[in-house]
Design a protein around this motif. Structure first.
Motif, PDB file in Angstrom:
ATOM      1  N   ARG A  74      32.709 -84.978  10.451  1.00  0.00           N
ATOM      2  CA  ARG A  74      33.694 -85.303  12.200  1.00  0.00           C
ATOM      3  C   ARG A  74      32.728 -84.753  12.922  1.00  0.00           C
ATOM      4  O   ARG A  74      32.575 -84.787  14.172  1.00  0.00           O
ATOM      5  CB  ARG A  74      35.309 -84.857  12.387  1.00  0.00           C
ATOM      6  N   THR A  75      32.920 -82.828  12.492  1.00  0.00           N
ATOM      7  CA  THR A  75      32.631 -81.553  13.247  1.00  0.00           C
ATOM      8  C   THR A  75      30.739 -82.318  13.503  1.00  0.00           C
ATOM      9  O   THR A  75      30.483 -81.646  14.570  1.00  0.00           O
ATOM     10  CB  THR A  75      33.260 -81.046  13.043  1.00  0.00           C
ATOM     11  N   ILE A 125      29.099 -84.196  13.080  1.00  0.00           N
ATOM     12  CA  ILE A 125      28.367 -86.001  13.743  1.00  0.00           C
ATOM     13  C   ILE A 125      28.436 -84.899  14.882  1.00  0.00           C
ATOM     14  O   ILE A 125      27.954 -85.330  16.451  1.00  0.00           O
ATOM     15  CB  ILE A 125      29.266 -86.820  13.764  1.00  0.00           C
ATOM     16  N   ASP A 126      29.675 -84.278  15.937  1.00  0.00           N
ATOM     17  CA  ASP A 126      29.561 -83.728  16.993  1.00  0.00           C
ATOM     18  C   ASP A 126      28.522 -83.236  17.923  1.00  0.00           C
ATOM     19  O   ASP A 126      28.580 -83.058  18.830  1.00  0.00           O
ATOM     20  CB  ASP A 126      30.972 -83.234  17.067  1.00  0.00           C
ATOM     21  N   ILE A 145      26.135 -83.388  16.234  1.00  0.00           N
ATOM     22  CA  ILE A 145      24.338 -83.567  16.307  1.00  0.00           C
ATOM     23  C   ILE A 145      24.419 -84.575  18.003  1.00  0.00           C
ATOM     24  O   ILE A 145      23.400 -84.610  18.238  1.00  0.00           O
ATOM     25  CB  ILE A 145      24.888 -84.877  15.230  1.00  0.00           C
ATOM     26  N   GLU A 146      24.988 -84.940  18.283  1.00  0.00           N
ATOM     27  CA  GLU A 146      25.533 -85.425  19.204  1.00  0.00           C
ATOM     28  C   GLU A 146      24.963 -84.616  20.595  1.00  0.00           C
ATOM     29  O   GLU A 146      24.503 -85.370  21.363  1.00  0.00           O
ATOM     30  CB  GLU A 146      26.774 -86.369  19.840  1.00  0.00           C
ATOM     31  N   ASP A 147      25.030 -83.283  20.891  1.00  0.00           N
ATOM     32  CA  ASP A 147      25.142 -82.604  21.305  1.00  0.00           C
ATOM     33  C   ASP A 147      23.893 -81.867  21.454  1.00  0.00           C
ATOM     34  O   ASP A 147      23.216 -81.307  22.338  1.00  0.00           O
ATOM     35  CB  ASP A 147      26.401 -81.912  21.620  1.00  0.00           C
ATOM     36  N   HIS A 148      23.239 -82.036  20.374  1.00  0.00           N
ATOM     37  CA  HIS A 148      22.034 -81.443  20.097  1.00  0.00           C
ATOM     38  C   HIS A 148      21.043 -82.947  19.152  1.00  0.00           C
ATOM     39  O   HIS A 148      20.480 -82.293  18.223  1.00  0.00           O
ATOM     40  CB  HIS A 148      22.388 -80.166  18.999  1.00  0.00           C
ATOM     41  N   MET A 149      20.734 -83.312  19.485  1.00  0.00           N
ATOM     42  CA  MET A 149      19.728 -84.571  18.876  1.00  0.00           C
ATOM     43  C   MET A 149      18.659 -84.322  18.496  1.00  0.00           C
ATOM     44  O   MET A 149      18.558 -84.853  17.285  1.00  0.00           O
ATOM     45  CB  MET A 149      20.164 -85.869  19.393  1.00  0.00           C
ATOM     46  N   TYR A 185      33.659 -75.923  17.113  1.00  0.00           N
ATOM     47  CA  TYR A 185      33.779 -76.967  18.114  1.00  0.00           C
ATOM     48  C   TYR A 185      35.365 -77.895  16.688  1.00  0.00           C
ATOM     49  O   TYR A 185      35.371 -78.748  17.613  1.00  0.00           O
ATOM     50  CB  TYR A 185      32.533 -78.377  17.052  1.00  0.00           C
ATOM     51  N   ALA A 241      21.459 -81.788  12.598  1.00  0.00           N
ATOM     52  CA  ALA A 241      22.340 -81.141  13.230  1.00  0.00           C
ATOM     53  C   ALA A 241      21.518 -79.270  13.251  1.00  0.00           C
ATOM     54  O   ALA A 241      21.945 -79.282  14.606  1.00  0.00           O
ATOM     55  CB  ALA A 241      23.478 -80.869  12.846  1.00  0.00           C
TER      56      ALA A 241
END
Length: 403
Positions: free
Chosen positions: A263-264, A266-267, A269-273, A289, A309
């Motif tokens: 979960r962490t 993925i979060d 990755i969303e901010d540093h794609m 995170y 990530a």
């Protein structure tokens, strides 16, 4: 002694040293890199040629990673080790060319596995249980006293390494001349694997033996898998039964721990794609995170999530290209080669990549420096053998050994 022979010996000495101490192994690769730089010809086209094109893209992108990360020191550590691994990869691919040379290199890996598994087995009987991190044994659920880690510093990393070496030795037993060494390696690695209590490693081995049975059309590999299962149950049946039980697995901390990590990550990755957080920075960002994970976590427990990530979409693409090329070479060795020796090496390497990818679903041990040195070696072997064999087939001189 020519440059080629010197590089061969430095590589082989470094691999044996890495089996005893990863620090000494990387010092050996550092000496290899210094030697290659000192002896490099400025006009040598191959160094910048198509064989190294992907490697140069990787190096340039990782240099960019160093510039954009907030944690340059951690990134520099990882970048230095990757450069040393690439130096070993090039040295193996370009300086080993004959059947005898590759057989010698594979035997070096086998001897290294005997050292690592032997140390792990000794640990099982003499290691103080209080020295182990509590998260490794999960005493609230299981009654496990010891999980061995040998010189690879982690039971799951050791398990991944042992499975890859088991696949290499068991597939080559029918072809390699020095069978006693391979038999000893297979026996010690199998016992040591049981002592790791690594579920992912044992599951991967079970899948590998089934695939090997189908490829080789020989039931002995399934028999081997059954023997390992019986041995595990004889050594510690209650704990192994519980660890393989989904009901117990759902209760132990490692499952919850991994889910929270996923979960962490993925979060993150969303901010540093696009470019990721930078090499070797997972230890910092997971803690930032996640409110639940406070202990240092060095990887994302998934090969692909971790890569994305830390290095973004571009880094993941480069990983897939590099691995894809090596996997393609191994599969072609199996499907296209008419030589039993090359075909068997192709099966061994294909199984290695399969175990790496299966393990990669629940772990990212391929990024552990103590294991990645062997991963780059395996890639160099599969790439080097097939590149040389395709060249030499036209002259009918490659890989004379026919079993």
């Amino acid at each position: 002694m020519g440059n080629r022979r010197i590089e061969q010996r430095i590589v082989m000495a470094s691999l044996i040293a890495a089996s005893i101490s990863i620090y000494i192994g990387y010092l050996g690769l550092l000496s290899l890199l210094i030697y290659k730089i000192f002896k490099m010809k400025t006009c040598e086209k191959d160094f910048l040629g198509k064989n190294n094109g992907t490697l140069w893209v990787i190096i340039i992108y990782l240099l960019f990673q160093l510039l954009q990360t907030r944690y340059t020191f951690y990134g520099l550590q990882a970048f230095t080790l990757i450069i040393l691994q690439i130096a070993a990869y090039i040295a193996i691919r370009d300086n080993f060319s004959t059947e005898k040379e590759y057989s010698t290199l594979i035997n070096i890996l086998v001897w290294g596995s005997i050292i690592i598994s032997g140390i792990g087995i000794i640990q099982y009987f003499y290691l103080d249980p209080s020295d182990l991190p509590k998260s490794w044994v999960d005493k609230n659920i299981y009654d496990i006293q010891i999980r061995v880690y040998s010189t690879l510093y982690n039971p799951n990393v050791l398990g991944a390494y042992l499975v890859s070496m088991i696949c290499m030795t068991i597939a080559s037993l029918e072809e390699i001349r020095k069978r006693p060494v391979h038999v000893i390696s297979l026996f010690l690695c199998s016992i040591c694997l049981i002592f790791t209590y690594s579920r992912a490693a044992l599951l991967t081995l079970a899948i590998a033996t089934m695939v090997l049975t189908a490829l080789k059309k020989n039931k002995r590999y399934i028999i081997y898998g059954i023997i390992i299962l019986i041995a595990a149950l004889m050594i510690d049946g209650s704990n192994y039964t519980q660890r393989m039980n989904p009901e117990f697995a759902a209760k132990d901390s490692s499952i919850e721990y991994r889910i929270e990590i996923y979960r962490t990550v993925i979060d993150i990755i969303e901010d540093h794609m696009v470019f990721g957080t930078g090499l070797n920075t997972m230890r910092v960002y997971i803690d930032q995170y996640s409110s639940e994970i406070k202990a240092p976590v060095f990887h994302g427990h998934n090969l692909f999530l971790h890569t994305m990530a830390e290095t973004g979409v571009i880094g993941l693409l480069l990983l897939l290209i590099m691995l894809g090329k090596s996997i393609k070479n191994s599969i072609e060795m199996v499907n296209e080669s008419q030589n039993r020796g090359i075909k068997t090496i192709g099966i061994s390497m294909s199984l290695f990549y399969m175990t790496l990818l299966i393990q990669g679903i629940v772990d990212a041990v391929v990024f552990a420096p103590q294991y990645s040195i062997f991963v780059w070696t395996m890639m160099a072997i599969s790439d080097g053998i097939w590149i040389n064999s395709r060249k030499e087939y036209r002259q009918h001189r490659w890989w004379k050994y026919e079993g």
